[in-house]
Design a protein around this motif. Structure first.
Motif, mmCIF file in Angstrom:
data_model
loop_
_atom_site.group_PDB
_atom_site.id
_atom_site.type_symbol
_atom_site.label_atom_id
_atom_site.label_comp_id
_atom_site.label_asym_id
_atom_site.label_seq_id
_atom_site.Cartn_x
_atom_site.Cartn_y
_atom_site.Cartn_z
ATOM 1 N N ILE A 69 40.978 39.796 38.371
ATOM 2 C CA ILE A 69 39.859 40.641 38.184
ATOM 3 C C ILE A 69 38.988 40.153 39.417
ATOM 4 O O ILE A 69 38.856 38.978 39.762
ATOM 5 C CB ILE A 69 39.207 40.165 37.067
ATOM 6 N N THR A 70 38.185 41.096 39.905
ATOM 7 C CA THR A 70 37.343 40.879 40.857
ATOM 8 C C THR A 70 35.811 41.311 40.789
ATOM 9 O O THR A 70 34.887 40.940 41.394
ATOM 10 C CB THR A 70 37.622 41.275 42.196
ATOM 11 N N ASP A 71 35.597 42.155 39.561
ATOM 12 C CA ASP A 71 34.420 42.678 39.241
ATOM 13 C C ASP A 71 33.552 41.879 38.148
ATOM 14 O O ASP A 71 34.346 41.895 37.087
ATOM 15 C CB ASP A 71 34.512 44.290 39.062
ATOM 16 N N VAL A 72 32.512 41.608 38.376
ATOM 17 C CA VAL A 72 31.806 40.997 37.353
ATOM 18 C C VAL A 72 31.339 41.891 36.264
ATOM 19 O O VAL A 72 31.349 41.578 34.961
ATOM 20 C CB VAL A 72 30.545 40.101 37.806
ATOM 21 N N ASN A 73 30.989 43.077 36.716
ATOM 22 C CA ASN A 73 30.712 43.899 35.607
ATOM 23 C C ASN A 73 31.688 44.380 34.640
ATOM 24 O O ASN A 73 31.386 44.756 33.449
ATOM 25 C CB ASN A 73 29.997 45.344 36.375
ATOM 26 N N GLU A 74 33.120 44.446 35.274
ATOM 27 C CA GLU A 74 34.174 44.540 34.533
ATOM 28 C C GLU A 74 34.231 43.487 33.362
ATOM 29 O O GLU A 74 34.608 43.745 32.117
ATOM 30 C CB GLU A 74 35.289 44.773 35.047
ATOM 31 N N LEU A 75 33.895 42.359 33.792
ATOM 32 C CA LEU A 75 34.075 40.998 32.585
ATOM 33 C C LEU A 75 32.640 41.489 31.448
ATOM 34 O O LEU A 75 33.429 41.147 30.467
ATOM 35 C CB LEU A 75 33.730 39.860 33.380
ATOM 36 N N VAL A 76 31.654 41.869 32.088
ATOM 37 C CA VAL A 76 30.779 42.001 30.774
ATOM 38 C C VAL A 76 30.947 43.268 29.965
ATOM 39 O O VAL A 76 30.894 43.211 28.871
ATOM 40 C CB VAL A 76 29.492 42.272 31.727
ATOM 41 N N LYS A 77 31.545 44.217 30.569
ATOM 42 C CA LYS A 77 32.060 45.504 30.084
ATOM 43 C C LYS A 77 33.170 45.269 28.871
ATOM 44 O O LYS A 77 33.277 45.543 27.671
ATOM 45 C CB LYS A 77 32.347 46.490 30.912
ATOM 46 N N ARG A 78 34.172 44.325 29.220
ATOM 47 C CA ARG A 78 35.368 44.107 28.631
ATOM 48 C C ARG A 78 35.000 42.815 27.471
ATOM 49 O O ARG A 78 35.852 42.961 26.441
ATOM 50 C CB ARG A 78 36.498 43.674 29.132
ATOM 51 N N GLY A 79 33.853 42.242 27.644
ATOM 52 C CA GLY A 79 33.668 41.333 26.619
ATOM 53 C C GLY A 79 34.536 40.023 26.737
ATOM 54 O O GLY A 79 34.876 39.240 25.745
ATOM 55 N N ASP A 80 35.090 39.781 28.139
ATOM 56 C CA ASP A 80 35.881 38.696 28.268
ATOM 57 C C ASP A 80 35.243 37.075 28.278
ATOM 58 O O ASP A 80 33.810 37.292 28.270
ATOM 59 C CB ASP A 80 36.625 38.704 29.673
ATOM 60 N N LEU A 81 36.064 36.141 27.789
ATOM 61 C CA LEU A 81 35.308 34.679 27.788
ATOM 62 C C LEU A 81 34.938 34.458 29.407
ATOM 63 O O LEU A 81 35.888 34.750 30.314
ATOM 64 C CB LEU A 81 36.410 33.846 26.959
ATOM 65 N N VAL A 82 33.928 33.829 29.570
ATOM 66 C CA VAL A 82 33.457 33.234 30.645
ATOM 67 C C VAL A 82 33.255 31.899 30.528
ATOM 68 O O VAL A 82 32.534 31.433 29.513
ATOM 69 C CB VAL A 82 32.522 34.007 31.144
ATOM 70 N N LEU A 140 24.071 33.124 33.815
ATOM 71 C CA LEU A 140 25.262 34.106 33.090
ATOM 72 C C LEU A 140 24.441 35.007 32.211
ATOM 73 O O LEU A 140 24.986 36.273 31.901
ATOM 74 C CB LEU A 140 26.197 33.370 32.259
ATOM 75 N N LYS A 141 23.469 34.402 31.486
ATOM 76 C CA LYS A 141 22.608 35.357 30.457
ATOM 77 C C LYS A 141 21.826 36.391 31.323
ATOM 78 O O LYS A 141 21.752 37.464 30.727
ATOM 79 C CB LYS A 141 21.745 34.515 29.646
ATOM 80 N N ASN A 142 21.179 36.005 32.404
ATOM 81 C CA ASN A 142 20.625 37.117 33.193
ATOM 82 C C ASN A 142 21.583 38.166 33.472
ATOM 83 O O ASN A 142 21.187 39.290 33.827
ATOM 84 C CB ASN A 142 19.785 36.441 34.068
ATOM 85 N N MET A 143 22.933 37.605 33.791
ATOM 86 C CA MET A 143 23.843 38.642 34.375
ATOM 87 C C MET A 143 24.277 39.591 33.176
ATOM 88 O O MET A 143 25.091 40.470 33.505
ATOM 89 C CB MET A 143 24.927 37.929 35.234
ATOM 90 N N GLY A 144 24.131 39.250 32.045
ATOM 91 C CA GLY A 144 24.280 40.332 30.986
ATOM 92 C C GLY A 144 25.381 39.720 29.989
ATOM 93 O O GLY A 144 26.078 40.558 28.985
ATOM 94 N N PHE A 145 25.850 38.694 30.176
ATOM 95 C CA PHE A 145 27.068 38.004 29.462
ATOM 96 C C PHE A 145 26.621 37.856 27.954
ATOM 97 O O PHE A 145 25.408 37.119 27.890
ATOM 98 C CB PHE A 145 27.976 36.857 30.036
ATOM 99 N N ASN A 192 30.214 34.909 24.258
ATOM 100 C CA ASN A 192 31.506 34.915 24.994
ATOM 101 C C ASN A 192 31.506 33.939 26.129
ATOM 102 O O ASN A 192 32.374 34.054 27.089
ATOM 103 C CB ASN A 192 31.540 36.323 25.804
ATOM 104 N N LEU A 193 30.598 32.939 25.991
ATOM 105 C CA LEU A 193 30.475 31.904 27.062
ATOM 106 C C LEU A 193 30.970 30.744 26.461
ATOM 107 O O LEU A 193 30.751 30.234 25.244
ATOM 108 C CB LEU A 193 28.894 31.711 27.508
#
Length: 1009
Positions: free
Chosen positions: A704-717, A729-734, A738-739
């Motif tokens: 995966i290369t898109d940060v927005n896709e991580l946020v949209k899918r709700g993946d663990l970071v 990360l909170k400011n990025m929308g995560f 999920n952290l």
């Protein structure tokens, strides 16, 4: 003669008239002067109005004696030059005996018993504080030329006049000096009274404006002993700051002189120290003895600037002569600023008194109150009738005094300019000036603005005979070691690691950050003693928070923090950072997988579909162009229509393998083919290399290369615990749920492989130094992708405005630019340096697009079009007679059809169809099918020998001697590649048409063309 005599008489009469007029005018002038002299004498002899004025000074001190002489001389000089004035000031002197109560009592006596209209004095601000209330109650102006404390404000007491400037006016000059030498801290040392304490709030504000901190203050009692003074000085020596601003007077009891004497004895007047004195000491330098000046050598100070003038020079001579005659025991007395201020104050008062009397607005008398049995002295004294008018007259006074233009602005005299002096054995050596308009300058020029004045000073000799500017601070000689806080971590020990000796319980610190700090300390221009103190999370927490560690510096627990601490904006509000010593940025790492394509259509992958289509079109176009250029002159491109189409396609695509068998004979076609073969060669080589890479090289690309896709899918970071990355990360929308945090390389690897229950971490965000360390050990499994979120890298933490920060930052630059930094990095990260960076994995398509070849296709197309245009132009020119022979009513379409038919014919004039040259009777003839076409010419086979018997070949492939044509002599080369025999006398030699020898033309000799 008669006329001459008349002229003489007229001339004598005219001269007599002139003499009469001049005599009369002279008489009137003499009479006017006599009248004026009489009036002046009458005015001088008239009775003058005496106005009582009080003077309250410390008459036991040199200051009081000198000031009183100046007041008396001012009144003498004033009335000598203004003899016609109707008022005369009568002086009533009282001695305050250097006491506040006595001064107040003296003022009360003057107001009650002498009914003075004004009081000049007292000397100090403490004495004036109580006197102001008496003057306000009795409406008697109090004029002080030496009470400079800002707490005494004429705005609060309208009957107080300050015939000098406020102490708050000089703080701007002091702060300008601090800013000029770029000192970051300064400590005020002042006397503990109203005079000393009044300037401190204004000084603090002025220093803050130039970004200079006041870390602490030192207050000295007016009657402090040498022991008490030394105790305070020793406290100053234990501090870092070496810039001291002294605000006190040389008296009482010579406090300023005692301060500098003790400072010299304990070594605080040596190199590295900076002492700045205010004008309370600077104005009195000429009155100090040699012993006091010796102890103050190297001190920098300011004093009131007095412009030089002839009048001032004369006054100094007369004053010194008068003072020496009255005080024979005093040697080398000089006029100082207090004498000049007293002189101008007395002149201003005398002018105001005369103005009030001449205007007749009020009488110089008091209105007494009725005394009762219970009334006190403070209640029973009277109120001056002339007080309000005298106050207004003083406010409107304006004249040229010895110190410049004298006038009151809001009840006090504004500063003219300050002189910056460097104390030496002669008192003070001028090194520059300061004005409110221009700031610091080497020379005084009021016609220039602050932008024009160059902020420069003359040469300064600092304490310890040093000529280099002190840095303003130093590590205390007997101070404690700097407390260096280091974080105790559970992982990433390559950066910082804290261990304890189990036997001695001593703390041992190691790691990349610690080694860099030690290298920086060694590069410092002076030694810095320090000790490491581990920082453990408070309240028994196992999670380290770097914000808590940094906050300990703000609280004063640590002097420095050394570790993998990142410079971010919100932390800089509480502490100061040095320059960074590592690369900066936060990035994302994700797992990678093999994207190598394994399918039946992989051979199409090297080129994009646009390039495939363009290539096929170009192959077809080039085949068509070559067919057009070769059709009329080349037998290889003739035949039935479908045969010609096949030949065209075959010829074009066979160039891929360079296997074309058809030859090209025209120069235009050869030119086109040269360009096209070059294009095909590059295209084939590129295709081969790309296909080889696809089949043999492993393609590792991120999952995966898109940060927005991580946020949209709700993946663990994942993120490292205790760092600022969590807020990022909170400011990025995560979502915080999920952290997942980690604290070491091992837990980071587990987060990717095992994860949280059934879910694994899809990506991890951390700073680049950690990511490079992790990728160095797992470069085949993970890759750094996405944008880099900028930060300032790792830096050392210091308290706000720490003077160490500039020097440490310069030392960091010296270390990072040298070989020492490479040695440290090789020591801690050298094993991972050879590992390839995962971020270099292919992240884009491996297919080659049209944008890489459009230039070659453009060249091939242009060359082909040029060949077509040239060929068409020549063809139309050669067959223009065909178009001219057509009927004028022929349509354009029919003309095109006719020209196409002509184009389909052979060009028998081409050199490819000219094979023989006939010689007849010594004349050469060129025989061609165009001149005498033969119906069988198209059926003659190329390279086939002519038979000697009825058109059949002979046994050896050559014509026999009995053949009709053999009667001529034909060489062997003549029969090679014969295409056609276009001879008009040539007839079909088949059995049905025998050759008639009798009907043949004369023998002709045939030679090769």
């Amino acid at each position: 003669m008669k006329n001459s005599r008349d002229m003489m008489n007229m001339k004598k009469a005219f001269n007599s008239r002139i003499c009469y007029l001049h005599g009369r005018r002279f008489f009137f002038i003499i009479m006017f002067l006599c009248v004026c002299s009489t009036k002046a004498l009458a005015a001088t002899g008239a009775k003058k109005v005496a106005v009582n004025i009080g003077v309250v000074l410390d008459m036991e001190t040199m200051f009081g004696k000198k000031s009183l002489d100046s007041i008396l001389m001012a009144l003498y000089d004033f009335y000598s030059s203004h003899a016609v004035y109707q008022t005369r000031i009568k002086i009533h002197v009282r001695d305050s005996k250097q006491d506040v109560v006595v001064a107040a009592s003296a003022a009360l006596d003057l107001i009650k018993n002498e009914e003075v209209e004004a009081i000049i004095g007292p000397k100090t601000s403490m004495q004036a504080h109580f006197m102001l209330s008496l003057g306000y109650k009795a409406r008697v102006p109090i004029i002080s030329f030496s009470a400079t404390s800002p707490s005494l404000s004429p705005l609060r007491n309208p009957y107080f006049f300050r015939a000098t400037h406020n102490d708050s006016a000089q703080v701007q000059a002091l702060s300008s000096l601090i800013e000029h030498f770029n000192w970051q801290e300064a400590v005020p040392v002042y006397v503990q009274n109203e005079y000393g304490e009044g300037i401190v709030p204004f000084l603090s504000d002025a220093l803050q404006e130039v970004d200079c901190r006041m870390p602490y203050r030192r207050v000295i009692a007016p009657d402090a002993t040498d022991v008490e003074i030394r105790e305070e000085l020793y406290k100053l020596m234990t501090m870092e700051t070496r810039v001291f601003i002294v605000h006190m007077l040389p008296a009482p009891a010579g406090l300023a002189c005692k301060l500098f004497k003790n400072a010299r004895e304990i070594g605080m007047m040596d190199e590295g120290f900076v002492w700045i004195v205010t004008d309370g000491i600077g104005d009195m330098l000429t009155s100090l003895n040699s012993t006091a000046l010796e102890s103050m050598k190297g001190v920098l100070g300011i004093r009131t600037h007095i412009p030089k003038s002839k009048e001032l020079g004369d006054f100094k001579i007369r004053w010194k002569k008068k003072f020496q005659s009255e005080n024979s025991d005093v040697l080398n007395a000089e006029v100082d600023i207090s004498c000049i201020r007293a002189y101008d104050a007395a002149v201003a008062l005398a002018m105001a008194v005369e103005k009030v009397f001449s205007n007749g607005t009020a009488a110089f008398q008091f209105q007494r109150r009725k005394a009762t049995a219970t009334s006190t002295d403070l209640y029973s004294f009277g109120v001056s009738d002339a007080g309000p008018a005298l106050k207004e007259a003083l406010l409107s006074s304006r004249f040229e005094g010895f110190a410049g233009t004298f006038y009151f602005l809001n009840g006090e005299v504004p500063p003219y300019a300050y002189q910056i002096v460097n104390v030496d054995e002669n008192g003070g050596r001028e090194v520059g000036y300061w004005t409110a308009e221009g700031g610091i300058s080497r020379f005084l020029d009021f016609n220039r603005t602050g932008a024009d004045l160059k902020p420069a000073l003359g040469p300064i000799i600092w304490p310890g005979e040093s000529r280099s500017v002190p840095k303003g601070w130093q590590i205390p000689v007997n101070g404690k070691k700097l407390r260096v806080g280091v974080p105790m971590k559970n992982g990433f020990f390559e950066f910082v690691k804290v261990t304890r000796d189990p036997i001695t319980n001593a703390t041992r610190v190691s790691g990349y950050c610690k080694d860099v700090f030690e290298a920086v300390m060694q590069a410092m221009p002076y030694p810095v003693q320090h000790e490491y103190i581990p920082f453990t999370p408070p309240n028994g927490s196992i999670s380290l928070n770097y914000n808590d560690l940094i906050y300990q510096v703000f609280l004063g627990t640590f002097d420095i923090v050394v570790g993998d601490v990142t410079i971010v904006a919100n932390r800089s509000r509480f502490v100061d950072f040095t320059l960074p010593y590592t690369e900066s940025g936060v990035s994302m790492i994700v797992p990678i997988k093999d994207h190598t394509t394994k399918n039946a259509w992989i051979f199409l992958k090297p080129l994009t579909w646009q390039l495939w289509i363009t290539s096929v079109c170009c192959f077809i176009f080039i085949g068509f162009v070559v067919w057009v250029l070769e059709h009329r002159t080349n037998e290889d491109f003739r035949g039935p229509a479908w045969y010609q189409v096949g030949t065209m396609f075959w010829f074009s695509f066979s160039t891929v393998l360079f296997a074309q068998r058809e030859r090209v004979v025209s120069n235009s076609a050869r030119f086109v083919m040269i360009v096209w073969v070059f294009v095909v060669l590059i295209l084939i080589q590129t295709y081969t290399a790309s296909l080889t890479s696809l089949l043999t090289v492993k393609k590792l690309q991120p999952m995966i290369t898109d940060v927005n896709e991580l946020v949209k899918r709700g993946d663990l970071v994942g993120y490292q615990q205790g760092t600022f990355v969590l807020d990022l990360l909170k400011n990025m929308g995560f979502a915080e749920s999920n952290l997942r945090q980690y604290d070491s390389l091992e837990t980071l690897e587990e987060a990717f492989s095992k994860g949280d229950g059934k879910r694994t971490v899809a990506a991890v965000f951390d700073e680049i130094p950690y990511m490079r360390l992790f990728l160095g050990k797992h470069c085949s499994k993970y890759v750094m992708v996405g944008r880099t979120y900028k930060t300032d890298g790792f830096g050392f933490v210091f308290p706000k405005r720490s003077p160490l920060v500039p020097d440490v930052s310069r030392a960091i630059l010296n270390v990072t630019e040298g070989e020492k930094m490479e040695e440290i990095e090789s020591k801690w990260f050298g094993k991972q340096a050879a590992c390839p960076d995962g971020s270099s994995a292919s992240l884009t398509s491996s297919s080659i697009g049209l944008d890489s070849f459009w230039g070659l296709f453009l060249i091939a197309g242009i060359s082909s079009l040029l060949g077509l245009i040239l060929h068409a132009t020549i063809f139309l020119y050669q067959h223009k007679h065909v178009l001219s022979g057509l009927d004028g009513t022929t349509s354009w379409w029919n003309k095109v059809v006719v020209m196409c038919k002509h184009f389909d014919d052979k060009d028998l004039r081409s050199h490819t169809y000219k094979k023989f040259q006939f010689r007849d009777n010594g004349t050469d003839h060129m025989l061609s099918a165009a001149a005498s076409p033969h119906p069988m010419s198209d059926r003659v086979q190329t390279g086939f020998p002519i038979s000697s018997d009825q058109g059949t070949p002979s046994d050896h492939g050559y014509p026999s001697s009995s053949s009709p044509i053999s009667r001529g002599q034909i060489s062997l080369e003549t029969w090679v590649n014969v295409v056609d025999l276009a001879d008009p006398s040539f007839q079909d030699s088949s059995p049905s048409s025998p050759i008639d020898d009798s009907s043949q033309a004369p023998p002709v000799e045939i030679v090769p063309a």
